[in-house]
Design a protein around this motif. Structure first.
Motif, PDB file in Angstrom:
ATOM      1  N   PHE A  95      -2.146  13.269  -5.734  1.00 29.87           N
ATOM      2  CA  PHE A  95      -1.539  13.329  -7.271  1.00 29.87           C
ATOM      3  C   PHE A  95      -1.654  12.150  -7.793  1.00 29.87           C
ATOM      4  O   PHE A  95      -1.753  11.229  -7.402  1.00 29.87           O
ATOM      5  N   PHE A  96      -1.169  12.496  -9.350  1.00 28.57           N
ATOM      6  CA  PHE A  96      -1.239  11.269 -10.040  1.00 28.57           C
ATOM      7  C   PHE A  96       0.327  11.022 -10.422  1.00 28.57           C
ATOM      8  O   PHE A  96       0.995  12.074 -10.642  1.00 28.57           O
ATOM      9  N   THR A  97       0.785   9.841 -10.555  1.00 29.35           N
ATOM     10  CA  THR A  97       2.048   9.725 -11.244  1.00 29.35           C
ATOM     11  C   THR A  97       1.485   8.424 -12.249  1.00 29.35           C
ATOM     12  O   THR A  97       0.467   8.222 -12.619  1.00 29.35           O
ATOM     13  N   ARG A  98       2.616   8.285 -13.213  1.00 30.69           N
ATOM     14  CA  ARG A  98       2.161   7.185 -14.411  1.00 30.69           C
ATOM     15  C   ARG A  98       3.303   6.139 -14.138  1.00 30.69           C
ATOM     16  O   ARG A  98       4.205   6.231 -13.875  1.00 30.69           O
ATOM     17  N   LYS A 104      -2.203   5.807 -15.254  1.00 25.36           N
ATOM     18  CA  LYS A 104      -2.173   6.883 -14.239  1.00 25.36           C
ATOM     19  C   LYS A 104      -2.427   6.304 -12.911  1.00 25.36           C
ATOM     20  O   LYS A 104      -3.579   5.687 -12.749  1.00 25.36           O
ATOM     21  N   VAL A 105      -1.762   6.420 -11.944  1.00 24.98           N
ATOM     22  CA  VAL A 105      -1.772   5.959 -10.644  1.00 24.98           C
ATOM     23  C   VAL A 105      -2.161   7.204  -9.606  1.00 24.98           C
ATOM     24  O   VAL A 105      -1.275   8.018  -9.358  1.00 24.98           O
ATOM     25  N   GLY A 106      -3.084   6.970  -9.060  1.00 21.78           N
ATOM     26  CA  GLY A 106      -3.609   7.881  -7.745  1.00 21.78           C
ATOM     27  C   GLY A 106      -2.682   7.518  -6.627  1.00 21.78           C
ATOM     28  O   GLY A 106      -2.544   6.732  -6.325  1.00 21.78           O
ATOM     29  N   CYS A 107      -2.033   8.822  -6.249  1.00 25.10           N
ATOM     30  CA  CYS A 107      -1.428   8.587  -4.779  1.00 25.10           C
ATOM     31  C   CYS A 107      -1.779   9.527  -3.699  1.00 25.10           C
ATOM     32  O   CYS A 107      -2.344  10.718  -3.968  1.00 25.10           O
ATOM     33  N   ILE A 148       2.555   8.568   6.165  1.00 23.01           N
ATOM     34  CA  ILE A 148       1.967   7.231   5.162  1.00 23.01           C
ATOM     35  C   ILE A 148       1.973   7.754   3.631  1.00 23.01           C
ATOM     36  O   ILE A 148       1.377   9.004   3.470  1.00 23.01           O
ATOM     37  N   PHE A 149       2.433   7.242   2.956  1.00 20.66           N
ATOM     38  CA  PHE A 149       2.199   7.247   1.588  1.00 20.66           C
ATOM     39  C   PHE A 149       1.597   5.877   0.817  1.00 20.66           C
ATOM     40  O   PHE A 149       1.964   4.771   1.202  1.00 20.66           O
ATOM     41  N   SER A 150       0.513   6.173   0.130  1.00 21.80           N
ATOM     42  CA  SER A 150      -0.346   4.932  -0.437  1.00 21.80           C
ATOM     43  C   SER A 150      -0.827   5.122  -1.985  1.00 21.80           C
ATOM     44  O   SER A 150      -0.452   6.589  -2.348  1.00 21.80           O
ATOM     45  N   TYR A 151      -1.184   4.361  -2.566  1.00 21.79           N
ATOM     46  CA  TYR A 151      -1.593   4.614  -3.673  1.00 21.79           C
ATOM     47  C   TYR A 151      -2.499   3.549  -4.219  1.00 21.79           C
ATOM     48  O   TYR A 151      -2.830   2.463  -3.474  1.00 21.79           O
ATOM     49  N   ASP A 152      -3.338   3.701  -5.471  1.00 26.23           N
ATOM     50  CA  ASP A 152      -4.341   2.826  -5.767  1.00 26.23           C
ATOM     51  C   ASP A 152      -3.842   2.117  -6.948  1.00 26.23           C
ATOM     52  O   ASP A 152      -3.255   2.435  -7.841  1.00 26.23           O
ATOM     53  N   ALA A 175       4.889   4.086  -7.424  1.00 24.28           N
ATOM     54  CA  ALA A 175       4.710   4.812  -6.201  1.00 24.28           C
ATOM     55  C   ALA A 175       6.017   4.689  -5.443  1.00 24.28           C
ATOM     56  O   ALA A 175       6.334   5.872  -4.980  1.00 24.28           O
ATOM     57  N   TRP A 176       6.802   3.818  -5.546  1.00 23.30           N
ATOM     58  CA  TRP A 176       8.221   3.853  -4.943  1.00 23.30           C
ATOM     59  C   TRP A 176       8.897   5.050  -5.820  1.00 23.30           C
ATOM     60  O   TRP A 176       9.444   5.699  -4.923  1.00 23.30           O
ATOM     61  N   GLN A 177       9.016   5.274  -7.105  1.00 23.25           N
ATOM     62  CA  GLN A 177       9.671   6.022  -7.546  1.00 23.25           C
ATOM     63  C   GLN A 177       9.194   7.431  -7.160  1.00 23.25           C
ATOM     64  O   GLN A 177       9.824   8.433  -7.256  1.00 23.25           O
ATOM     65  N   ALA A 178       7.945   7.638  -7.055  1.00 18.74           N
ATOM     66  CA  ALA A 178       7.353   9.066  -6.741  1.00 18.74           C
ATOM     67  C   ALA A 178       7.763   9.358  -5.422  1.00 18.74           C
ATOM     68  O   ALA A 178       8.004  10.536  -5.096  1.00 18.74           O
ATOM     69  N   LEU A 179       7.704   8.298  -4.402  1.00 15.93           N
ATOM     70  CA  LEU A 179       7.971   8.712  -3.138  1.00 15.93           C
ATOM     71  C   LEU A 179       9.507   9.233  -2.899  1.00 15.93           C
ATOM     72  O   LEU A 179       9.908   9.868  -2.215  1.00 15.93           O
TER      73      LEU A 179
END
Length: 316
Positions: A95-98, A104-107, A148-152, A175-179
């Motif tokens: 998914f994307f987060t911002r 936009k951050v790919g996760c 595992i959670f990661s992001y670009d 990424a932290w907030q999305a997790l």
């Protein structure tokens, strides 16, 4: 890491005039050609729990918790060299987060272990993206019994914007907030893991938030210390000043470094280890370089013991 720059070019970067964003961009960031894409899931398959339903060859995920929000499918190119089967892909959500800087951050969230206590927030190294890392994440998570959670980073993979030091910190925050919000995972169940350049956002985040633990894999002390090994102090224009932030980390820290690292000298890992208030027994991999530590048996052995025994004992 050094991108083939000569001494004179390095001097120009640091002295004419010194600019952290230029240092960061030229010394550190090498975004590869994207090895994956996220495409809208027009089939409308409803996500079932944290991991979405696989649809038409892609892994589906949603951008948020609302049912009307867009869902996405992961499509890997041949360059991703994915080594696993459909079952593993089915356990992956994208998914994307911002970020706070508007990118936009790919996760990617991979459910590797059904009863995992910990989730690893993994900040990867340079010149790779989530597509290339996905097989490694599945293998690692399965072996250490963690999800595992990661992001670009901005400018990597499907993430928008350009790579910069400021964007790096905003990306890991997003990424932290999305997790935390999307999956409801509390900080005491999150392990922050940074590899190489990924130790920069990891240290920054860990210096501001307490978590279960921190793993620093082939870390750097600062950009200038990589460029000029004799540097003894941190200048105001230095990029990636891990050495100044690591002492603020209150979580347990495991440092892993190869003794023959040709990119970031072993002395960087040692210096950071000595600055960590709650450092645990480090892993110095004799003979390992910058990109082959994972091939040594003691790598997984140390991580398993750290997570399965040392951390588990603290969470009883």
């Amino acid at each position: 890491m050094m991108n083939g720059l000569s001494v004179s070019e390095l001097c120009c970067l640091f002295c004419c005039p010194p600019c952290p964003s230029r240092i960061a961009a030229k010394l550190a960031f090498l975004p590869p050609e994207a090895t994956y894409s996220l495409v809208p899931d027009l089939d409308g398959a409803t996500a079932s729990g944290p991991a979405g339903q696989r649809s038409r060859g892609g892994v589906s995920g949603v951008t948020g918790v609302g049912p009307a929000e867009a869902k996405w499918k992961l499509h890997l190119t041949d360059r991703a060299e994915f080594q696993y089967a459909q079952r593993e892909l089915d356990a992956t959500e994208v998914f994307f987060t911002r970020s706070s800087r508007g990118n936009k951050v790919g996760c990617m969230y991979i459910h590797c272990a059904p009863n995992a206590r910990f989730t690893v927030l993994f900040s990867h190294g340079n010149a790779v993206d989530l597509g290339q890392m996905s097989s490694f994440y599945i293998g690692l998570g399965t072996r250490i019994n963690c999800n595992i959670f990661s992001y670009d980073y901005s400018g990597y993979g499907v993430s928008t914007g350009k790579p910069s030091e400021k964007n790096l910190y905003a990306d890991v925050d997003a990424a932290w907030q999305a997790l935390r919000t999307r999956y409801g995972i509390s900080p005491e169940n999150i392990i922050l893991y940074g590899q190489s350049i990924g130790t920069v956002p990891t240290v920054d985040l860990a210096s501001r938030y307490e978590c279960a633990a921190v793993v620093l894999h082939s870390p750097l002390t600062s950009g200038m210390r990589v460029a000029f090994p004799d540097t003894k102090k941190t200048y105001c224009f230095d990029a990636f000043p891990n050495i100044e932030k690591v002492s603020k980390i209150v979580s347990p820290v495991l440092v892993i470094h190869g003794t023959e690292d040709e990119v970031i000298d072993f002395s960087h890992g040692l210096a950071l280890y000595e600055r960590c208030p709650k450092a645990v027994e480090p892993l110095w991999v004799e003979g390992a370089g910058h990109n082959d530590i994972e091939l040594y048996s003691q790598y997984l052995e140390r991580l398993r013991h750290f997570i399965g025994q040392e951390l588990a004992a603290q969470h009883v």
